[in-house]
Design a protein around this motif. Sequence first.
Motif, PDB file in Angstrom:
ATOM      1  N   THR A  13      -1.962  -3.693   4.736  1.00 27.49           N
ATOM      2  CA  THR A  13      -0.854  -4.595   4.395  1.00 27.49           C
ATOM      3  C   THR A  13      -0.258  -4.310   3.020  1.00 27.49           C
ATOM      4  O   THR A  13       0.715  -4.944   2.623  1.00 27.49           O
ATOM      5  N   SER A  15       1.194  -1.697  -0.233  1.00 26.72           N
ATOM      6  CA  SER A  15       2.300  -0.751  -0.380  1.00 26.72           C
ATOM      7  C   SER A  15       1.938   0.625   0.215  1.00 26.72           C
ATOM      8  O   SER A  15       2.706   1.192   1.009  1.00 26.72           O
ATOM      9  N   ILE A  16       0.765   1.146  -0.120  1.00 24.33           N
ATOM     10  CA  ILE A  16       0.347   2.446   0.426  1.00 24.33           C
ATOM     11  C   ILE A  16       0.067   2.337   1.923  1.00 24.33           C
ATOM     12  O   ILE A  16       0.443   3.221   2.705  1.00 24.33           O
ATOM     13  N   GLU A 129      -9.610   3.640  -8.178  1.00 24.38           N
ATOM     14  CA  GLU A 129     -10.657   2.901  -8.892  1.00 24.38           C
ATOM     15  C   GLU A 129     -12.047   3.260  -8.354  1.00 24.38           C
ATOM     16  O   GLU A 129     -13.012   3.295  -9.117  1.00 24.38           O
ATOM     17  N   GLY A 213       2.119  -1.973  -5.457  1.00 23.88           N
ATOM     18  CA  GLY A 213       1.415  -3.247  -5.571  1.00 23.88           C
ATOM     19  C   GLY A 213       1.421  -3.733  -7.014  1.00 23.88           C
ATOM     20  O   GLY A 213       1.711  -2.973  -7.939  1.00 23.88           O
TER      21      GLY A 213
HETATM   22  P1  NAD Z   1      -1.297  -3.418  -2.807  1.00 21.74           P
HETATM   23  O1  NAD Z   1      -1.680  -4.543  -3.673  1.00 21.74           O
HETATM   24  O2  NAD Z   1       0.107  -3.313  -2.327  1.00 21.74           O
HETATM   25  O3  NAD Z   1      -2.251  -3.394  -1.512  1.00 21.74           O
HETATM   26  C1  NAD Z   1      -3.636  -3.547  -1.630  1.00 21.74           C
HETATM   27  C2  NAD Z   1      -4.305  -3.613  -0.263  1.00 21.74           C
HETATM   28  O4  NAD Z   1      -5.699  -3.877  -0.480  1.00 21.74           O
HETATM   29  C3  NAD Z   1      -3.779  -4.744   0.620  1.00 21.74           C
HETATM   30  O5  NAD Z   1      -3.791  -4.321   1.965  1.00 21.74           O
HETATM   31  C4  NAD Z   1      -4.803  -5.849   0.431  1.00 21.74           C
HETATM   32  O6  NAD Z   1      -4.907  -6.687   1.551  1.00 21.74           O
HETATM   33  C5  NAD Z   1      -6.085  -5.074   0.231  1.00 21.74           C
HETATM   34  N1  NAD Z   1      -7.045  -5.785  -0.587  1.00 21.74           N
HETATM   35  C6  NAD Z   1      -6.837  -6.387  -1.787  1.00 21.74           C
HETATM   36  N2  NAD Z   1      -7.963  -6.943  -2.254  1.00 21.74           N
HETATM   37  C7  NAD Z   1      -8.922  -6.688  -1.329  1.00 21.74           C
HETATM   38  C8  NAD Z   1     -10.308  -7.005  -1.231  1.00 21.74           C
HETATM   39  N3  NAD Z   1     -10.946  -7.721  -2.186  1.00 21.74           N
HETATM   40  N4  NAD Z   1     -10.989  -6.598  -0.146  1.00 21.74           N
HETATM   41  C9  NAD Z   1     -10.369  -5.896   0.823  1.00 21.74           C
HETATM   42  N5  NAD Z   1      -9.052  -5.550   0.789  1.00 21.74           N
HETATM   43  C10 NAD Z   1      -8.351  -5.953  -0.276  1.00 21.74           C
HETATM   44  O7  NAD Z   1      -1.727  -2.090  -3.580  1.00 21.74           O
HETATM   45  P2  NAD Z   1      -1.119  -0.608  -3.436  1.00 21.74           P
HETATM   46  O8  NAD Z   1      -0.011  -0.430  -4.382  1.00 21.74           O
HETATM   47  O9  NAD Z   1      -0.907  -0.279  -2.004  1.00 21.74           O
HETATM   48  O10 NAD Z   1      -2.343   0.253  -4.001  1.00 21.74           O
HETATM   49  C11 NAD Z   1      -3.503   0.508  -3.239  1.00 21.74           C
HETATM   50  C12 NAD Z   1      -4.326   1.581  -3.938  1.00 21.74           C
HETATM   51  O11 NAD Z   1      -3.577   2.777  -3.979  1.00 21.74           O
HETATM   52  C13 NAD Z   1      -4.658   1.229  -5.398  1.00 21.74           C
HETATM   53  O12 NAD Z   1      -5.937   1.717  -5.706  1.00 21.74           O
HETATM   54  C14 NAD Z   1      -3.611   2.000  -6.180  1.00 21.74           C
HETATM   55  O13 NAD Z   1      -4.054   2.364  -7.474  1.00 21.74           O
HETATM   56  C15 NAD Z   1      -3.432   3.227  -5.309  1.00 21.74           C
HETATM   57  N6  NAD Z   1      -2.134   3.872  -5.471  1.00 21.74           N
HETATM   58  C16 NAD Z   1      -0.989   3.199  -5.144  1.00 21.74           C
HETATM   59  C17 NAD Z   1       0.247   3.819  -5.311  1.00 21.74           C
HETATM   60  C18 NAD Z   1       1.534   3.117  -4.912  1.00 21.74           C
HETATM   61  O14 NAD Z   1       2.586   3.719  -4.995  1.00 21.74           O
HETATM   62  N7  NAD Z   1       1.497   1.878  -4.474  1.00 21.74           N
HETATM   63  C19 NAD Z   1       0.302   5.113  -5.821  1.00 21.74           C
HETATM   64  C20 NAD Z   1      -0.876   5.762  -6.154  1.00 21.74           C
HETATM   65  C21 NAD Z   1      -2.090   5.139  -5.967  1.00 21.74           C
END
Ligand code: NAD
Length: 396
Positions: A13, A15-16, A129, A213
Amino acid sequence: MSLVQRITVLGATGSIGLSTLDVIARHPDRYQVFALSGHSRLQELLGLCVRHRPQVAVVPDDQAAEWLTTGLRAEGLVTEVLVGEAGLCDVAAAPEVDAVMAAIVGAAGLSPTLAAVRAGKKVLLANKEALVMSGALFMQAVRDSGAVLLPIDSEHNAIFQCLPGDFGRGLEKVGVRRILLTASGGPFRRTPLAELAEVTPEQACAHPNWSMGRKISVDSASMMNKGLELIEACWLFDVRPEQVEVVVHPQSVIHSLVDYVDGSVLAQLGNPDMRTPIANALAWPARIDSGVAPLDLFAIARLDFEAPDEVRFPCLRLARQAAQAGQSAPAALNAANEVAVSAFLERRIRYPEIAGMIEDVLNQQAVVPLADLGAVFDADARSRQLAERWLQQHGR
Ligand code: NAD
Ligand code: MG
């Protein structure tokens, strides 16, 4: 093995997760969703299940499971619903699964990501992380299981693309001198220092180039994201922190570069859209359409570079110190940062206090060796406790 790869998307759910499902949906002949997980946005998770028809969905608790199951059955879906960390680890390691997108944010992703690694899956790593916390143990688990680890972070995916296929022999052996890790500088690159105490979570989350996110958006504003990425690069590519140079490049068109001993510098360019690294990793070593528009160099016209300012971005200095200290230092840094970022998003601390709090918390604990995963979780818990105590004393 069937031609269609079955994929688990942890953090579907987010962003990634959503960008991953967008790429997967473009290639039904190649990919099928096996499992999806979501934590808080259950309505969205239900919608994703209706659209992608996974065999399994994972939610945080029994109440969420009951709600989702009712919704799924009303849609005529037989999707099995699993619960909690055990459920996440199950769908990460299930024998039916070919590849796992690790896109949970923060330390919560460590156990399921490691479950995928230990099961020898193709692991698409967005959850930086997890690697930052447990680097040596994580990479050892990759070697032991034969898992294929592919970086999703745009910088690391760029570096991966600029390295030769046999870089695992050692970067010096393949002629690499340095890695140049690009950073946009985030929304506060030019904000007068005196105004930083007043910036809001909304301003911090309004990244100039990327839509992400909230946690990683704040990390990008503070440049802790680049610090975590420095540590991530050291583990993924087996380099020392001194061999990684951070280059501020505000356009976010060059996603990182590799500097070779003969003077050649290879870069990967593209529009700032995570579907490019996701498609690259999903199909690797093949190439597939990601839905990303072709790069228009004439519209971009110029590319700028500057050195990072560690007075403006103290988190970068703290992360470099943690990278150099090694052992429990990166896990402690990450935990303190997670607490600080949530506190900032909840308006309990001001933006400059993020770095101040992390530095205080790190100074209150010793760096210890991490012999096993238990020690990693202990270091994480200890640092969180100190950070919570700091908040009680100084937070609002
Ligand atoms: P986001 O906040 O949009 O999504 C996080 C996801 O993790 C959601 O599906 C949420 O339901 C789930 N989640 C949150 N807390 C949780 C928990 N305690 N237990 C289980 N699931 C949980 O974040 P994002 O931007 O998609 O980033 C996700 C990962 O990808 C991060 O580690 C981020 O550093 C990395 N990342 C993101 C991007 C980007 O462009 N968004 C780029 C590079 C790396
Ligand atoms: Mg990145």
